[in-house]
Write an enzyme that holds these catalytic residues in place. Structure first.
Site, PDB file in Angstrom:
ATOM      1  N   GLY A  18       0.798  -1.217   0.000  1.00 23.06           N
ATOM      2  CA  GLY A  18       0.000   0.000   0.000  1.00 23.06           C
ATOM      3  C   GLY A  18       0.828   1.264   0.000  1.00 23.06           C
TER       4      GLY A  18
ATOM      5  CB  SER B 220       6.912   1.259  -0.327  1.00 19.81           C
ATOM      6  OG  SER B 220       6.774   0.112   0.498  1.00 19.81           O
TER       7      SER B 220
ATOM      8  CB  VAL C 220      10.102  -4.290  -2.092  1.00 23.45           C
ATOM      9  CG1 VAL C 220      11.491  -4.793  -1.733  1.00 23.45           C
ATOM     10  CG2 VAL C 220       9.416  -3.738  -0.863  1.00 23.45           C
TER      11      VAL C 220
ATOM     12  CE  LYS D 219       9.303  -1.919   2.160  1.00 26.77           C
ATOM     13  NZ  LYS D 219       8.536  -2.508   3.280  1.00 26.77           N
TER      14      LYS D 219
ATOM     15  CG  ASP E 164       2.019  -2.828  10.091  1.00 26.98           C
ATOM     16  OD1 ASP E 164       1.001  -3.468  10.406  1.00 26.98           O
ATOM     17  OD2 ASP E 164       2.289  -2.535   8.923  1.00 26.98           O
TER      18      ASP E 164
END
Length: 750
Positions: A22, A24, A26, A41, A135
């Protein structure tokens, strides 16, 4: 989306996309300066344009760059290039824990415990540096090819929370802690809650709460009780279930207060799945008052008014405390509880609004007991989790609503009793009473009885040495000694074991030996350089360390052999601590794109391959009506393909359109009527004449007036030539005009 070949910060070359989320995307990239592969990232444009977010993002990412631990993805750099903000990280080859669970289903107990310990170890290292993840979820945990766990995305969630939580839902709602769901303050215990949910998913294959909307799921985290894991799968260790339930308590203070405490219990269950782990009782939502059991209330009513108690030794509220099954109320709080006026009843209540009851002898009456604050720090002797029952029913009716008056009467009664005892003692000593001798005998008998009375042994395991000694003294034991022992699992200064088991009744003069941890033993790291990676792993594991593996290219050490360790060989390290084994992947194999050779001459094609550090393979030739002769028709490796340097590439050169050839046959005879030539030996030569020139088909030397001719010639480009011949005498005279012919010419395609 960045294209392969894009260079960021004049250093990092984008190779391909690893994944997108959502916030970034990678990429796998090549660090041209340090000649290593990295993960990059890159923030999406929606976030890059928000300067407030960018400043928080940079600050948090930079703080995360200071974290170095085998179970954390290392952050190498935080950069900006032409408005693009990105983090350069360690590249870990593997899949996310979410993908691992989706592929393999629920994990077995040992694997779940091992993964949980590694995740918690990463959190412990971060929390020690005051970095909170916020998170934690399976999507942010990578399972490497070697089976090691790496936690990623430290610091990003905090930057996002203040500006984007309401719109983007930073922190997956399936793993969010109740305090985060409320928008309140979150700390290390929020990470422990999210890890608890992750552990739940590991052992059950599902998350505990599902709903139609994110809001519905968030409310479940705040209000609903989860289905205990063993109701879904009875094969789950009961002790492991208790750890999960403790980690996911609604109130932060009821969870593990530190990742270290969680790790301690996980290790205990890993070593002994049948061990009993005490879990915090369920929380009563909005309950303003800390409740006591009936026994504890009786202790307060019957003993606290006439006995003084010393404040007990503070012990950290960690997992080691929970090993003690003896529950003791905090005596230092009793006077405060008894003397508190009812106006203070609500002072410590800072949750939802609460309707104050009327003064009817219940909670709001003048003898009511003040609520003990939910906030306990490290000075609390016992965890609230294991000290109190949380049932809130009619037990409060057992408490005397005139408790203060009862305490006052009890105090007066005690004073009278003491006065009577003093009077009796003095009177007996002075001979005032005839029953003095009898009393003396009775007293001696009582003393003798007391001396031989057995004492029930308490559980000291998990207590600090100072606290254990205090408990022994208070119980009446005097013949005890403390011995020291190294321990990986028990922290320094805390009790490992006792020679008499809990609950056994023994004389107070029994010799007690209490074993106390002096921490893990200091060991010297062995030199495993050049060993096979499995051999090195075994050596270090047997030495007492917890080895993990990391792979990188090395020009000198062959593939699969150990390059070095971190800490390096010869360093001092405590047993049980983690050590990284760096394993060689051999020389780094550089790749190059194959050039397009189509339409190039043979010499140019060879030059292009060599300039790109590729080898010229087999060169072959064939007819082709579409490609001019001398130019490349095709190549063995398609243009643009990434191959290792030194790879051989074959190609085919055109000979142009394929040409047909013909074969000519000449038959018949030549003859003469000149009498001077009859019987003369002559040489006859027959030719075919076409656009390519004159070709001799047949020759013979004979005598006679008629000479037979029969010959053939192949490889001719034309099929429309004319026949001619010459006749010469032995002395070289051309007499062709004297001869006539009856020759036939036939062509056929070869």
């Amino acid at each position: 989306m960045l294209k392969p070949g894009t260079i960021l910060d004049d250093r990092y070359e984008i190779i391909d996309v690893v994944g997108t989320g959502g916030m970034s995307t990678v990429y796998r990239a090549k660090d041209e300066r340090l000649k290593r592969f990295v993960a990059i990232k890159v923030l999406k444009s929606d976030y890059s344009s928000d300067q407030n977010f960018v400043s928080k993002f940079r600050a948090e990412a930079q703080s995360s760059a200071g974290l170095t631990h085998p179970n954390i993805v290392s952050v190498y750099d935080v950069c900006e290039d032409d408005g693009r903000y990105f983090i350069v990280m360690e590249l870990v080859e593997g899949i996310t824990l979410k993908e691992f669970i989706n592929l393999n289903g629920r994990l077995n107990m040992q694997q779940a415990l091992d993964f949980s310990i590694q995740i918690a170890s990463g959190l412990e290292a971060a929390h020690e540096h005051h970095v909170i993840h916020r998170d934690i979820k399976p999507q942010n945990i990578i399972v490497s090819k070697s089976g090691n766990i790496k936690v990623t995305d430290f610091g990003i969630a905090k930057a996002a929370t203040s500006t984007t939580m309401s719109t983007t839902g930073i922190g997956s709602v399936h793993y969010i802690s109740p305090e985060q769901a409320r928008g309140g303050y979150s700390d290390e215990r929020s990470d422990i809650y999210s890890l608890g949910i992750t552990m739940y998913e590991m052992v059950t294959g599902r998350v505990p709460f599902e709903g139609d909307t994110n809001v519905a799921i968030a409310l479940m985290h705040i209000q609903n009780d989860m289905i205990p894991p063993r109701q879904l799968y009875p094969d789950i260790f009961p002790s492991f279930e208790k750890i999960i339930l403790k980690a996911t308590q609604k109130k932060p203070e009821r969870r593990y207060l530190t990742a270290a405490a969680l790790i301690a219990d996980l290790n205990r269950v890993k070593d002994n799945p049948n061990i009993d782990i005490i879990v915090a009782p369920p929380t009563i939502p909005g309950g303003p008052t800390q409740q006591f059991t009936r026994e504890q209330m009786e202790q307060i009513k019957n003993g606290s008014a006439i006995k003084g108690y010393e404040p007990e030794e503070p012990v950290r509220n960690d997992a080691s405390q929970l090993a003690s099954s003896e529950v003791r109320p905090d005596r230092s709080r009793i006077d405060e509880l008894l003397n508190q006026k009812d106006e203070d009843f609500y002072d410590d209540y800072d949750d939802e609004p609460f309707d104050r009851p009327k003064s009817n002898g219940s909670r709001g009456s003048k003898g009511g007991i003040k609520r003990v604050s939910d906030e306990y720090d490290d000075d609390d002797r016992y965890s609230k989790d294991s000290r109190y029952d949380d049932e809130y029913d009619d037990d409060e009716e057992d408490v005397d609503p005139k408790l203060e008056k009862a305490v006052m009467i009890g105090g007066i009664a005690a004073a009278i009793i003491i006065a009577v005892l003093v009077f009796a003692f003095v009177g007996n000593a002075m001979g005032w009473f005839s029953f003095g001798k009898k009393n003396k005998s009775t007293t001696e008998s009582t003393v003798t009885t007391e001396e031989v009375k057995n004492i029930k042994m308490m559980n000291l395991v998990g207590l600090s040495q100072k606290a254990a000694e205090k408990d022994l003294k208070e119980a009446g034991f005097k013949n005890y000694k403390f011995v020291e022992q190294n321990s990986v699992d028990v922290r320094e200064g805390y009790v490992i074991s006792q020679n008499v088991e809990e609950g056994k009744e023994i004389p107070k003069d029994t010799e007690l030996i209490i074993t106390v941890s002096v921490g893990a033993e200091e060991l010297t790291v062995s030199d495993v350089k050049g060993m096979d990676e499995d051999e090195a792993y075994t050596v270090l594991e047997k030495q007492g360390f917890k080895p993990t593996r990391s792979y990188k290219f090395d020009d000198e050490i062959e593939d699969g052999k150990v390059i070095s360790t971190d800490p390096k060989a010869g360093s001092s390290l405590k047993a049980g601590e983690s050590i990284v084994i760096y394993v060689s992947q051999g020389k780094e194999e550089k790749t190059v794109a194959v050039p397009d050779l189509s339409g190039l001459s043979e010499a140019t094609a060879k030059g292009n391959l060599e300039s790109n550090k590729l080898k010229v393979g087999n060169v072959t030739y064939e007819f082709n009506s579409d490609v001019d002769a001398g130019l490349v028709i095709r190549q063995s490796v398609s243009a643009g393909t990434e191959v290792k340097e030194g790879t051989s590439v074959d190609f085919v050169i055109s000979n142009g359109p394929e040409k047909k050839t013909y074969k000519v046959k000449v038959s018949g005879s030549i003859s003469t009527k000149d009498e001077d030539l009859i019987g003369v030996t002559v040489t006859v030569r027959v030719y075919i004449n076409d656009s390519e020139g004159t070709h001799e088909v047949y020759s013979t030397t004979e005598a006679g007036d008629s000479i037979e001719v029969g010959g053939a010639l192949g490889g001719l480009a034309n099929n429309n030539g004319t026949v001619s011949y010459t006749v010469t005498t032995a002395d070289g005279m051309d007499v062709s005009s004297s001869y006539s012919n009856s020759l036939t010419v036939n062509y056929e395609e070869e």
